[in-house]
Write an enzyme that holds these catalytic residues in place. Sequence first.
Site, mmCIF file in Angstrom:
data_model
loop_
_atom_site.group_PDB
_atom_site.id
_atom_site.type_symbol
_atom_site.label_atom_id
_atom_site.label_comp_id
_atom_site.label_asym_id
_atom_site.label_seq_id
_atom_site.Cartn_x
_atom_site.Cartn_y
_atom_site.Cartn_z
ATOM 1 N N ASN A 175 1.370 4.308 -10.388
ATOM 2 C CA ASN A 175 1.788 2.638 -10.815
ATOM 3 C C ASN A 175 0.098 2.552 -11.535
ATOM 4 O OD1 ASN A 175 4.042 2.562 -9.590
ATOM 5 N ND2 ASN A 175 3.281 2.035 -7.606
ATOM 6 N N GLY A 184 2.456 -2.306 -11.327
ATOM 7 C CA GLY A 184 2.780 -2.535 -10.005
ATOM 8 C C GLY A 184 1.415 -1.951 -9.255
ATOM 9 N N GLN A 185 0.570 -1.564 -9.698
ATOM 10 C CA GLN A 185 -0.609 -1.168 -9.104
ATOM 11 C C GLN A 185 -1.372 -2.082 -8.132
ATOM 12 O OE1 GLN A 185 -3.714 0.905 -11.474
ATOM 13 N NE2 GLN A 185 -4.871 1.725 -9.578
ATOM 14 N N HIS A 232 -4.200 6.999 -7.633
ATOM 15 C CA HIS A 232 -3.300 7.618 -6.641
ATOM 16 C C HIS A 232 -1.897 7.959 -7.094
ATOM 17 C CE1 HIS A 232 -2.888 3.441 -6.047
ATOM 18 N NE2 HIS A 232 -1.542 3.660 -5.462
ATOM 19 N N ASP A 264 1.386 7.292 3.760
ATOM 20 C CA ASP A 264 1.343 5.801 3.020
ATOM 21 C C ASP A 264 1.722 5.037 4.062
ATOM 22 O OD1 ASP A 264 1.740 4.135 0.092
ATOM 23 O OD2 ASP A 264 2.074 3.044 1.746
ATOM 24 N N ILE A 265 0.991 3.976 4.701
ATOM 25 C CA ILE A 265 0.843 2.888 5.487
ATOM 26 C C ILE A 265 2.253 2.302 5.633
ATOM 27 C CG2 ILE A 265 -0.202 0.897 4.591
ATOM 28 C CD1 ILE A 265 -2.101 0.808 7.028
HETATM 29 P P1 AMP Z 1 0.008 0.980 -5.567
HETATM 30 O O1 AMP Z 1 0.902 -0.304 -5.358
HETATM 31 O O2 AMP Z 1 0.523 1.971 -6.440
HETATM 32 O O3 AMP Z 1 -1.500 0.816 -5.692
HETATM 33 O O4 AMP Z 1 -0.048 1.841 -4.047
HETATM 34 C C1 AMP Z 1 -1.108 1.302 -3.155
HETATM 35 C C2 AMP Z 1 -0.346 2.075 -1.793
HETATM 36 O O5 AMP Z 1 -1.321 2.069 -0.755
HETATM 37 C C3 AMP Z 1 0.630 1.454 -1.351
HETATM 38 O O6 AMP Z 1 2.062 2.023 -1.076
HETATM 39 C C4 AMP Z 1 0.320 0.824 0.214
HETATM 40 O O7 AMP Z 1 1.427 0.827 1.086
HETATM 41 C C5 AMP Z 1 -1.019 1.965 0.342
HETATM 42 N N1 AMP Z 1 -1.809 1.552 1.415
HETATM 43 C C6 AMP Z 1 -2.451 0.680 1.529
HETATM 44 N N2 AMP Z 1 -3.353 0.460 2.290
HETATM 45 C C7 AMP Z 1 -3.380 1.890 2.927
HETATM 46 C C8 AMP Z 1 -3.848 2.390 4.292
HETATM 47 N N3 AMP Z 1 -4.763 1.904 4.806
HETATM 48 N N4 AMP Z 1 -3.392 3.699 4.515
HETATM 49 C C9 AMP Z 1 -2.296 4.139 3.746
HETATM 50 N N5 AMP Z 1 -1.795 3.506 2.650
HETATM 51 C C10 AMP Z 1 -2.169 2.563 2.308
#
Ligand code: AMP
Length: 114
Positions: free
Chosen positions: A87, A93-94, A100, A30-31
Site C-alpha cells: 500500500n 491505503g497506507q 512494508h 501483522d497485529i
Molecule cells: P498499511 O495500512 O499498508 O500501512 O499497513 C500497516 C499495517 O501495520 C496494518 O496492517 C496494521 O495492522 C499493521 N500494524 C500496525 N501496528 C502494528 C504492530 N505494532 N505490529 C504489527 N503490525 C502492526
Amino acid sequence: MSDCLFCNIVARTIPTPLVYEDDLVVAFDDINPQAPIHTLVIPKAHVASMAELHNSDAELPGRLMLVGSKIAKLKEIADSGYRVVVNTGSHGGQSVFHLHLHVLGGRHLAWPPG
Ligand code: AMP
Ligand code: ZN
C-alpha cells in the site's frame, strides 16, 4: 526515526516477535491480520514508502521480495498461493509510513481489491 512505529520494532523498543531477520530486513506478523497468514516484511532502514525509493536503494526491493518468498514457504502457503501488497500513499491505503510488504495467504483472496 524514533517516532516511527516500524523503526521502533526494528530497534526492539516495541518488542514484537520476529518471523525473520537478516542484515537488511525483518518480518513479523501483522497485529490485525486480514487473512490466516498475514506477515509484514520491512527494511531495517527507514524508507517512508515505495514512492520514496531511490536508485541507491536498488538492492532493497529485491531483498524484500525474496524474504516474502521465504516467508510464504516458512508459513506453508507457497503451494496454495498468496498475495504480496505494498500500500502506497493516501489512495493506496497506507497507514504506517515505513515501507512494508504485506504477505497474505491461507484463504482465497478476492480480486479486484477494494
Ligand atoms: P498499511 O495500512 O499498508 O500501512 O499497513 C500497516 C499495517 O501495520 C496494518 O496492517 C496494521 O495492522 C499493521 N500494524 C500496525 N501496528 C502494528 C504492530 N505494532 N505490529 C504489527 N503490525 C502492526
Ligand atoms: Zn521507520
